[in-house]
Design a protein around this motif. Structure first.
Motif, mmCIF file in Angstrom:
data_model
loop_
_atom_site.group_PDB
_atom_site.id
_atom_site.type_symbol
_atom_site.label_atom_id
_atom_site.label_comp_id
_atom_site.label_asym_id
_atom_site.label_seq_id
_atom_site.Cartn_x
_atom_site.Cartn_y
_atom_site.Cartn_z
ATOM 1 N N PRO A 15 38.393 128.602 53.126
ATOM 2 C CA PRO A 15 38.989 129.845 53.614
ATOM 3 C C PRO A 15 40.344 130.017 53.045
ATOM 4 O O PRO A 15 41.035 129.048 52.990
ATOM 5 N N LEU A 16 40.492 131.092 52.640
ATOM 6 C CA LEU A 16 41.942 131.562 51.911
ATOM 7 C C LEU A 16 42.493 132.805 52.565
ATOM 8 O O LEU A 16 41.571 133.996 52.407
ATOM 9 N N ARG A 17 43.626 132.641 53.120
ATOM 10 C CA ARG A 17 44.316 133.948 53.653
ATOM 11 C C ARG A 17 44.721 135.212 52.629
ATOM 12 O O ARG A 17 45.375 134.783 51.844
ATOM 13 N N LEU A 18 43.932 136.441 52.632
ATOM 14 C CA LEU A 18 44.477 137.083 51.473
ATOM 15 C C LEU A 18 44.061 138.828 52.167
ATOM 16 O O LEU A 18 43.013 139.157 52.314
ATOM 17 N N ASP A 19 45.158 139.601 52.309
ATOM 18 C CA ASP A 19 44.900 141.002 52.437
ATOM 19 C C ASP A 19 45.649 141.738 51.130
ATOM 20 O O ASP A 19 46.539 141.459 50.811
ATOM 21 N N VAL A 20 44.520 142.307 50.831
ATOM 22 C CA VAL A 20 44.734 143.215 49.477
ATOM 23 C C VAL A 20 45.944 144.046 49.469
ATOM 24 O O VAL A 20 46.496 144.530 48.431
ATOM 25 N N THR A 21 46.158 144.281 50.775
ATOM 26 C CA THR A 21 47.246 145.604 50.690
ATOM 27 C C THR A 21 48.484 145.073 50.996
ATOM 28 O O THR A 21 49.517 145.812 51.366
ATOM 29 N N ASP A 22 48.671 143.596 50.907
ATOM 30 C CA ASP A 22 49.895 142.744 51.400
ATOM 31 C C ASP A 22 50.157 142.149 50.186
ATOM 32 O O ASP A 22 49.770 141.068 50.073
ATOM 33 N N GLU A 23 51.286 142.712 49.455
ATOM 34 C CA GLU A 23 51.390 142.065 48.177
ATOM 35 C C GLU A 23 51.976 140.499 48.257
ATOM 36 O O GLU A 23 51.570 139.639 47.610
ATOM 37 N N GLU A 43 44.735 152.454 48.775
ATOM 38 C CA GLU A 43 45.631 151.265 48.490
ATOM 39 C C GLU A 43 44.671 150.084 48.660
ATOM 40 O O GLU A 43 44.951 148.995 48.018
ATOM 41 N N THR A 44 43.645 150.035 49.393
ATOM 42 C CA THR A 44 42.661 149.086 49.441
ATOM 43 C C THR A 44 41.646 149.007 48.347
ATOM 44 O O THR A 44 41.326 147.736 47.828
ATOM 45 N N ASN A 45 41.017 150.140 47.825
ATOM 46 C CA ASN A 45 40.017 150.083 46.635
ATOM 47 C C ASN A 45 40.618 150.234 45.482
ATOM 48 O O ASN A 45 39.741 149.786 44.335
ATOM 49 N N PHE A 46 41.857 150.528 45.220
ATOM 50 C CA PHE A 46 42.541 150.573 43.898
ATOM 51 C C PHE A 46 43.670 149.701 43.808
ATOM 52 O O PHE A 46 43.740 148.696 42.975
ATOM 53 N N PHE A 47 44.935 150.075 44.594
ATOM 54 C CA PHE A 47 46.069 149.420 44.385
ATOM 55 C C PHE A 47 45.885 147.849 44.784
ATOM 56 O O PHE A 47 46.514 147.056 44.209
ATOM 57 N N GLY A 48 44.846 147.675 45.807
ATOM 58 C CA GLY A 48 44.606 146.238 46.151
ATOM 59 C C GLY A 48 44.167 145.491 45.127
ATOM 60 O O GLY A 48 44.651 144.332 44.743
ATOM 61 N N LEU A 75 44.050 145.979 42.080
ATOM 62 C CA LEU A 75 45.096 145.897 40.666
ATOM 63 C C LEU A 75 46.073 144.597 41.122
ATOM 64 O O LEU A 75 46.389 143.913 40.232
ATOM 65 N N ALA A 76 46.745 144.766 42.430
ATOM 66 C CA ALA A 76 47.575 143.733 42.774
ATOM 67 C C ALA A 76 47.171 142.237 42.683
ATOM 68 O O ALA A 76 47.815 141.346 42.068
ATOM 69 N N VAL A 77 45.719 142.180 42.940
ATOM 70 C CA VAL A 77 45.219 140.787 43.050
ATOM 71 C C VAL A 77 44.879 140.551 41.631
ATOM 72 O O VAL A 77 45.016 139.324 41.064
ATOM 73 N N THR A 78 44.473 141.517 40.712
ATOM 74 C CA THR A 78 44.180 141.123 39.109
ATOM 75 C C THR A 78 45.680 140.654 38.588
ATOM 76 O O THR A 78 45.587 139.837 37.929
ATOM 77 N N ARG A 79 46.642 141.343 38.925
ATOM 78 C CA ARG A 79 48.076 140.972 38.295
ATOM 79 C C ARG A 79 48.283 139.738 38.843
ATOM 80 O O ARG A 79 49.041 138.772 37.895
ATOM 81 N N ALA A 80 48.214 139.159 40.125
ATOM 82 C CA ALA A 80 48.574 138.089 40.450
ATOM 83 C C ALA A 80 47.901 136.996 39.815
ATOM 84 O O ALA A 80 48.381 135.902 39.642
ATOM 85 N N PHE A 81 46.718 137.346 39.705
ATOM 86 C CA PHE A 81 45.590 136.008 39.337
ATOM 87 C C PHE A 81 45.725 135.933 37.741
ATOM 88 O O PHE A 81 45.230 135.128 37.256
ATOM 89 N N ALA A 82 46.026 136.883 37.054
ATOM 90 C CA ALA A 82 45.835 136.890 35.392
ATOM 91 C C ALA A 82 46.527 135.587 35.085
ATOM 92 O O ALA A 82 45.890 134.979 34.104
ATOM 93 N N PRO A 83 47.790 135.299 35.149
ATOM 94 C CA PRO A 83 48.300 134.340 34.917
ATOM 95 C C PRO A 83 47.764 133.051 35.136
ATOM 96 O O PRO A 83 47.709 131.938 34.311
ATOM 97 N N VAL A 84 47.172 132.868 36.472
ATOM 98 C CA VAL A 84 46.496 131.895 36.666
ATOM 99 C C VAL A 84 45.416 131.449 35.846
ATOM 100 O O VAL A 84 45.024 130.335 35.473
ATOM 101 N N LEU A 85 44.450 132.545 35.860
ATOM 102 C CA LEU A 85 43.214 132.390 34.827
ATOM 103 C C LEU A 85 43.497 131.966 33.573
ATOM 104 O O LEU A 85 42.960 131.192 32.997
ATOM 105 N N GLU A 86 44.843 132.785 33.219
ATOM 106 C CA GLU A 86 45.168 132.418 31.563
ATOM 107 C C GLU A 86 45.735 130.930 31.605
ATOM 108 O O GLU A 86 45.123 130.248 30.706
ATOM 109 N N GLY A 87 46.304 130.407 32.478
ATOM 110 C CA GLY A 87 46.983 129.045 32.418
ATOM 111 C C GLY A 87 45.845 128.221 32.489
ATOM 112 O O GLY A 87 46.115 126.865 32.276
ATOM 113 N N ASN A 88 44.742 128.431 33.029
ATOM 114 C CA ASN A 88 43.469 127.385 33.368
ATOM 115 C C ASN A 88 42.820 127.627 32.232
ATOM 116 O O ASN A 88 41.495 126.983 32.301
#
Length: 228
Positions: free
Chosen positions: A49-57, A98-103, A105-118
């Protein structure tokens, strides 16, 4: 992408399609972070389980720090308020965007460096046939999903040099809570949709069309709206 060794973050994993995707990833041998606004609602054996609210950066950034070994991101979380664009409340329209687009987008921006680094990885965006079909009564949802389709295409080009593929899943009604009021014979089995989605990610497909309605609408995009 080899899903057997994947480390996946699935948003909205506590129910519906997200739960099916998470379950099937676990069955394939993947590690799954089952993300939800309320992680205590995740009841999938073997998932983390992981807490993640896509509308909360800040929530998004914190999740990326926890799931720092991720190689697959599934942007599944979403809402539908059945709000028209002109007659509906603007707050509801903003919430859908906010939920279906910006959310996502925010998650992708946050995880792109993680995926690249792995070593690279994949992103799966759960969209809709309403990315292309825009009924007035669902105008806010359709507008948000159309924006998310554009995001998928643009981010695919931007992330490719970083070793990250982007797939977009398009589907009409599924037998989930979001389509509770739709007759059963008009709804796809979410387990089958999840299987198609994961096959598409494995194959690196840019778009995954999960049912006959979606395939028909996509094929009709080349037809003029004014055609007889």
């Amino acid at each position: 992408m080899d899903l057997k060794n994947a480390v996946a973050v699935v948003t909205g994993a506590n129910r519906g399609l997200g739960r099916h995707i998470s379950s099937q990833l676990l069955d394939r041998g993947a590690t799954v972070y089952a993300a939800a606004r309320r992680p205590e609602t995740v009841d999938l054996p073997g998932a983390i389980p992981l807490r993640l609210d896509v509308t909360d950066e800040e929530s998004v950034r914190a999740a990326a720090r926890v799931a720092s070994d991720a190689t697959l991101l599934v942007n599944n979380a979403g809402i539908s308020t059945s709000t028209p664009l002109i007659a509906g409340g603007l707050d509801a329209v903003r919430l859908e965007m906010e939920t279906n687009f910006f959310g996502p987008l925010a998650v992708t921006r946050a995880f792109a460096p993680v995926l690249e680094g792995n070593g690279g990885g994949a992103v799966l965006n759960v969209l809709s046939v309403l990315s292309w079909l825009h009924p007035a009564g669902l105008g806010s949802y359709a507008a948000a999903k159309a924006a998310a389709w554009a995001m998928s295409d643009a981010s695919r080009e931007e992330l490719a040099p970083r070793g990250i593929t982007v797939s977009a899943l398009h589907v009409a009604y599924m037998a989930t809570d979001m389509a509770a009021g739709i007759p059963a014979d008009q709804k796809a089995d979410p387990a089958e949709v999840a299987a198609q989605a994961l096959h598409g990610v494995e194959a690196g497909l840019p778009e995954i069309l999960a049912d006959a309605t979606t395939r028909y609408v996509k094929q009709s995009l080349a037809t003029s709206p004014n055609a007889a």
